[in-house]
Write a protein that holds these residues in place. Structure first.
Motif, short mmCIF file in Angstrom:
data_model
loop_
_atom_site.label_atom_id
_atom_site.label_comp_id
_atom_site.label_asym_id
_atom_site.label_seq_id
_atom_site.Cartn_x
_atom_site.Cartn_y
_atom_site.Cartn_z
N PRO A 51 -10.73 13.80 -33.25
CA PRO A 51 -11.16 14.25 -31.92
C PRO A 51 -10.94 13.10 -30.93
CG PRO A 51 -12.85 14.70 -33.59
CD PRO A 51 -11.80 13.87 -34.26
N ALA A 52 -10.44 13.42 -29.77
CA ALA A 52 -10.11 12.40 -28.74
C ALA A 52 -8.91 11.55 -29.14
CB ALA A 52 -11.30 11.50 -28.42
N GLY A 53 -8.19 11.96 -30.18
CA GLY A 53 -7.03 11.20 -30.62
C GLY A 53 -5.83 11.38 -29.71
N ALA A 54 -4.90 10.49 -29.83
CA ALA A 54 -3.72 10.52 -28.96
C ALA A 54 -2.79 11.69 -29.29
CB ALA A 54 -2.96 9.21 -29.09
N ASN A 55 -2.70 12.03 -30.57
CA ASN A 55 -1.84 13.13 -31.01
C ASN A 55 -2.30 13.59 -32.39
OD1 ASN A 55 -0.49 11.42 -33.02
ND2 ASN A 55 0.50 10.43 -31.26
N GLY A 56 -1.55 14.47 -33.01
CA GLY A 56 -1.99 15.03 -34.28
C GLY A 56 -1.85 14.08 -35.46
N LEU A 57 -1.18 12.96 -35.25
CA LEU A 57 -0.95 12.04 -36.36
C LEU A 57 -1.80 10.78 -36.31
CD1 LEU A 57 2.93 12.30 -36.72
CD2 LEU A 57 1.18 13.25 -38.22
N THR A 58 -2.22 10.42 -35.13
CA THR A 58 -3.02 9.19 -35.02
C THR A 58 -3.89 9.22 -33.77
OG1 THR A 58 -2.92 6.78 -35.19
CG2 THR A 58 -1.34 7.81 -33.70
N SER A 59 -4.93 8.39 -33.81
CA SER A 59 -5.90 8.40 -32.71
C SER A 59 -5.45 7.57 -31.53
CB SER A 59 -7.24 7.85 -33.21
OG SER A 59 -7.08 6.50 -33.60
N GLY A 60 -4.57 6.57 -31.75
CA GLY A 60 -4.42 5.52 -30.74
C GLY A 60 -5.64 4.62 -30.82
N TYR A 61 -5.68 3.57 -30.01
CA TYR A 61 -6.83 2.66 -30.06
C TYR A 61 -7.98 3.25 -29.25
CZ TYR A 61 -3.95 -0.94 -32.17
OH TYR A 61 -3.15 -1.65 -33.02
N LEU A 62 -9.15 3.36 -29.90
CA LEU A 62 -10.32 3.93 -29.25
C LEU A 62 -11.45 2.90 -29.23
CD1 LEU A 62 -10.14 7.44 -30.94
CD2 LEU A 62 -9.38 6.84 -28.63
N GLU A 63 -12.43 3.15 -28.40
CA GLU A 63 -13.50 2.15 -28.23
C GLU A 63 -14.86 2.82 -28.14
OE1 GLU A 63 -12.85 -0.77 -25.08
OE2 GLU A 63 -14.99 -0.76 -24.65
N GLN A 64 -15.84 2.20 -28.81
CA GLN A 64 -17.25 2.55 -28.64
C GLN A 64 -18.01 1.24 -28.49
OE1 GLN A 64 -16.82 4.94 -32.41
NE2 GLN A 64 -18.41 6.19 -31.45
N ARG A 65 -19.29 1.34 -28.16
CA ARG A 65 -20.04 0.10 -27.93
C ARG A 65 -21.41 0.16 -28.58
NH1 ARG A 65 -18.85 -4.08 -23.84
NH2 ARG A 65 -17.02 -2.90 -23.21
N LEU A 66 -21.71 -0.85 -29.38
CA LEU A 66 -23.00 -0.93 -30.07
C LEU A 66 -23.99 -1.72 -29.22
CD1 LEU A 66 -21.48 -1.95 -33.50
CD2 LEU A 66 -22.76 0.17 -33.13
N THR A 67 -25.28 -1.42 -29.41
CA THR A 67 -26.31 -2.28 -28.82
C THR A 67 -26.37 -3.56 -29.65
OG1 THR A 67 -27.99 -1.38 -30.29
CG2 THR A 67 -27.68 -0.26 -28.16
N PRO A 68 -26.99 -4.61 -29.13
CA PRO A 68 -27.14 -5.84 -29.95
C PRO A 68 -27.82 -5.53 -31.29
CG PRO A 68 -27.70 -6.30 -27.67
CD PRO A 68 -27.48 -4.82 -27.76
N GLU A 69 -28.83 -4.63 -31.25
CA GLU A 69 -29.54 -4.28 -32.50
C GLU A 69 -28.60 -3.51 -33.43
OE1 GLU A 69 -30.70 -3.44 -29.39
OE2 GLU A 69 -31.94 -5.24 -29.27
N GLY A 70 -27.81 -2.60 -32.86
CA GLY A 70 -26.87 -1.83 -33.67
C GLY A 70 -25.82 -2.72 -34.31
N LEU A 71 -25.37 -3.70 -33.54
CA LEU A 71 -24.38 -4.64 -34.06
C LEU A 71 -24.97 -5.42 -35.23
CD1 LEU A 71 -21.68 -6.21 -33.83
CD2 LEU A 71 -22.84 -7.75 -32.26
N GLU A 72 -26.21 -5.89 -35.08
CA GLU A 72 -26.83 -6.68 -36.13
C GLU A 72 -27.07 -5.82 -37.38
OE1 GLU A 72 -26.97 -9.67 -36.66
OE2 GLU A 72 -28.20 -9.58 -38.46
N LEU A 73 -27.45 -4.56 -37.15
CA LEU A 73 -27.65 -3.63 -38.27
C LEU A 73 -26.35 -3.48 -39.07
CD1 LEU A 73 -29.65 -1.44 -39.46
CD2 LEU A 73 -28.52 0.18 -37.93
N LEU A 74 -25.27 -3.24 -38.35
CA LEU A 74 -23.98 -3.05 -39.01
C LEU A 74 -23.53 -4.33 -39.72
CD1 LEU A 74 -21.38 -1.29 -39.38
CD2 LEU A 74 -20.56 -2.24 -37.23
N ARG A 75 -23.60 -5.44 -39.00
CA ARG A 75 -23.11 -6.71 -39.55
C ARG A 75 -23.89 -7.10 -40.80
NH1 ARG A 75 -23.93 -11.65 -40.24
NH2 ARG A 75 -26.11 -11.33 -39.68
N SER A 76 -25.21 -7.00 -40.72
CA SER A 76 -26.01 -7.47 -41.86
C SER A 76 -25.81 -6.56 -43.07
CB SER A 76 -27.49 -7.57 -41.48
OG SER A 76 -27.95 -6.31 -41.06
#
Lengths: 155, 392
Positions: B131-156
C-alpha cells in the motif's frame, strides 16, 4: 570548503592557471575568461567539493574543462610553432614549442601541470580525470616523444 | 629530464591575458546562480498550481508531502525529508520471512531494506505489492517517524533479541560492500522452511556497528561462510527481529509513532553513477552524455570503484570472473540530479531495473554486463545509498 580558501588559491595562482589554460585555448584573453568562469563555477559548487583530494587539483579540473569548452565553442588551434621575441633562448624554445605543439592535448597539459604548475601525480590525475598510474604513463609517453623529436630537430 | 625545465615552459607559455579580479569571479558566480534559479523556477511553474492547490486543501500547510512512493526523482517542489542528515541506529537488509507469500517469487520472501535513525525516522523499501508503493513490484523509499519512546522500544528489543546470537555478531567493515554479498564471515544458518534465505541486521555496539547475517543452510560448508545452525530460540528471535524491522506498523503500539502514516522519503541528494565494463576514463564516459548532463557532472567530485564482473559465461553455469567493472559516482543535489536526468531522458531505460530505479543505457557492449549505464539513486540521511534500488 570555505570561500576564502578559494580566493587565496585564486590570488596566489591566477597567473599559473591563466597561462596553462592559454596552452589549451591558444588565446590569452579567452584563457583568462575560462579561468574566471571556472572559479565562478568553483564558488557556486564549492559545497560539492568532498575533500578527498587537494582543492587545487579539483579547481584545475574545472579550469581545464572550461578551457576545453572554449576550444570546442571556438574551434581554436593552439599555435606554438611561431617563435616569440628573442629572450636569450630563441632557438631551443622554438624547438620545444614546436615539439610540444605536436603532443596530444592530454600529454601536453600533463607536462605543463607537472613541470610548470608543480602538481604531483595524484593531483594531475584528479585535474585530468585519469588515474595516477595513467598520469605516469602519459608523462612517460610525453618524455619519450619530446626526447625523440628534439634529437631529430637538433641533428 | 633536461629538456623540460620550468624556465623553458615559463618562456614559451603565453602570458596571462589580463590581471586577477576576484570581484569579477564573484559577480559571475552570482549571475550564474541567478540563471540556474530562473531555470528551476521555470521548470517548477508547471507544478506550482498543483502544489498551491494541495497546500490550500490541507489548510495552508506549506509542505508538499507525497503519500506514495516513487522511482527516480521526486515531483518538483516535494518537501525533502528533514533533517538532511541523521545518525543511523538500526539497519535491516534482506529477505523478510514476515512478508513471505507463496505466490511471490515461487514462495521466496520479498526483499526489504529498513534504516532507523536517532531522530525517529524509519526509512524503508519493500518488494511486492505495498500500500502506498510506487508500483506493483516495489514500494520505493518510504518514511515513517517514531516517537523517542517508540525508537527506544524498538532499539532495545532488537538489541536484546540479538543477544541470542552474540557469538556471531561481527563488526561491520568501515566500508561495507554495497552489493548483497557474499560477504563471508560468521553466519547463522537457517533451515529451508524458515522463510528467509539471506539477510543481515546492524545494531550499534559502542562507537561502531555489529551485524548478524544469516543464510540458507545450503550455504553451510561453502567457501564463503562459517557459523552455526540456528537453534529454535535463535530462530524465534530472528523471526521477531524481522517483524519489528520489516513490519513495525503491525507490531509496535500506536503510541510508538509520531507519524504512523506512510509517506515517500524525499532525499536531498542523489547518487548519480555511471557503470561501465571494461573500465574506461571518466572523460570518455562524459563524452557519451548529452552536453547538458555532461556539463553538470564534469565539475562534480566523483568516486571511482573498480571490481570484478563475476558471471556464468559457459554452459556449466559455474561463476567465473569475466572482466572488470568500474563505477563512477557523484553526489548531486536533487535539482542537479534532475537536470542530468532530464538531459538523458531520451535514452533507453534499463529494462531489468525499470520498476526499481532510474537507470538509462548509455552504450551497449559485446556482452550484457558490458553495457554502460547511468543511474540515479537517493542518498539516505546517514550518507548511504543503494545502487539500482538495491539487490534483486
Amino acid at each position: 570548503m570555505r570561500l576564502d580558501e578559494l580566493e587565496a588559491l585564486y590570488r596566489s595562482r591566477f597567473d599559473t592557471f591563466a597561462r596553462v589554460a592559454a596552452s589549451v585555448t591558444g588565446d590569452s584573453e579567452r584563457a583568462r575568461d575560462a579561468v574566471q568562469e571556472a572559479f565562478a563555477t568553483a564558488v557556486r559548487k564549492r559545497r560539492s567539493f568532498q575533500g578527498s583530494g587537494p582543492l587545487e587539483a579539483w579547481v584545475w579540473r574545472i579550469v581545464l574543462n572550461a578551457a576545453r569548452s572554449d576550444v570546442r565553442r571556438n574551434a581554436a588551434q593552439v599555435a606554438y610553432d611561431a617563435p616569440t621575441a628573442s629572450n636569450g633562448h630563441p632557438e631551443t624554445d622554438a624547438e620545444l614549442r614546436a615539439v610540444l605543439a605536436r603532443l596530444p592535448e592530454r600529454q601536453r597539459t600533463a607536462v605543463f601541470l607537472r613541470y610548470y604548475a608543480d602538481l604531483d601525480y595524484a593531483s594531475i590525475g584528479e585535474a585530468l580525470g585519469i588515474r595516477t598510474g595513467t598520469v605516469a604513463a602519459t608523462l612517460n609517453a610525453a618524455h619519450a616523444a619530446l626526447r625523440t623529436q628534439l634529437e631529430e630537430a637538433r641533428t | 629530464m633536461s629538456e623540460i625545465e620550468r624556465a623553458s615552459l615559463e618562456r614559451i607559455l603565453p602570458t596571462a591575458g589580463g590581471s586577477a579580479d576576484w570581484n569579477d569571479v564573484i559577480g559571475r558566480a552570482r549571475s550564474s546562480q541567478r540563471r540556474h534559479r530562473r531555470r528551476l523556477v521555470a521548470f517548477a511553474a508547471t507544478t506550482l498550481v498543483v502544489v498551491v492547490g494541495a497546500a490550500s486543501a490541507i489548510g495552508g500547510v506549506r509542505t508538499f508531502l507525497l503519500d506514495r512512493g516513487f522511482i527516480g526523482l521526486p515531483p518538483v517542489g516535494a518537501t525533502p525529508s528533514a533533517p538532511e542528515s541523521g545518525e543511523l541506529v538500526l539497519r535491516w537488509w534482506g529477505a523478510s520471512a514476515t512478508h513471505r507469500r507463496q505466490h511471490w517469487r515461487g514462495g521466496l520472501a520479498p526483499y526489504v531494506g529498513a534504516w532507523v535513525y536517532a531522530d525517529g525516522r524509519m526509512i524503508w523499501w519493500r518488494d511486492g505489492q505495498v500500500p502506498a508503493g510506487a508500483n506493483g513490484l516495489t514500494s520505493g523509499y518510504l518514511e515513517q517517524r517514531l516517537t523517542p519512546e517508540g525508537l527506544e522500544l524498538l532499539r532495545s528489543e532488537v538489541v536484546g533479541l540479538l543477544d541470542h546470537t552474540r557469538a556471531l555478531l561481527e563488526p561491520v567493515p568501515a566500508d561495507p560492500d554495497p552489493s548483497p554479498g557474499p560477504y563471508g564471515g560468521l553466519t547463522l544458518f537457517v533451515p529451508e522452511d524458515y522463510g528467509s534465505n539471506w539477510g543481515e541486521v546492524w545494531v550499534p555496539d559502542g562507537e561502531r556497528f555489529v551485524r548478524l547475517q544469516w543464510r540458507h543452510i545450503d550455504a553451510m560448508g561453502g567457501p564463503s561462510f562459517e557459523g552455526t545452525i540456528a537453534t529454535p530460540k535463535q530462530l524465534s528471535a530472528l523471526r521477531r527481529v524481522d517483524a519489528l524491522l520489516t513490519d513495525p506498523t503491525s507490531v509496535l503500539p500506536p503510541s510508538a509513532w509520531a507519524v504512523r502514516e506512510v509517506r515517500a522519503y524525499v532525499p536531498s541528494h542523489y547518487a548519480v553513477c555511471i557503470d561501465t565494463s571494461p573500465p574506461k576514463d571518466a572523460a570518455y564516459l562524459l563524452s557519451l552524455l548529452p552536453a547538458q548532463a555532461a556539463d553538470v557532472l564534469r565539475d562534480e567530485s566523483r568516486t571511482r570503484v573498480e571490481s570484478d564482473v563475476v558471471t556464468n559465461t559457459r554452459d556449466d553455469e559455474r561463476m567465473r570472473v569475466a572482466g572488470r567493472w568500474a563505477t563512477y559516482c557523484s553526489k548531486l543535489t536533487t535539482e542537479e540530479a534532475r537536470e542530468v536526468a532530464d538531459a538523458v531522458s531520451g535514452l533507453e531505460r534499463h529494462k531489468g531495473f525499470r520498476s526499481y530505479s532510474l537507470v538509462y543505457r548509455l552504450a551497449e557492449g559485446a556482452h550484457d554486463w558490458e553495457a554502460t549505464t547511468i543511474s540515479f539513486d537517493p542518498y539516505l540521511p546517514d550518507g548511504q545509498f543503494m545502487k539500482w534500488g538495491g539487490p534483486r
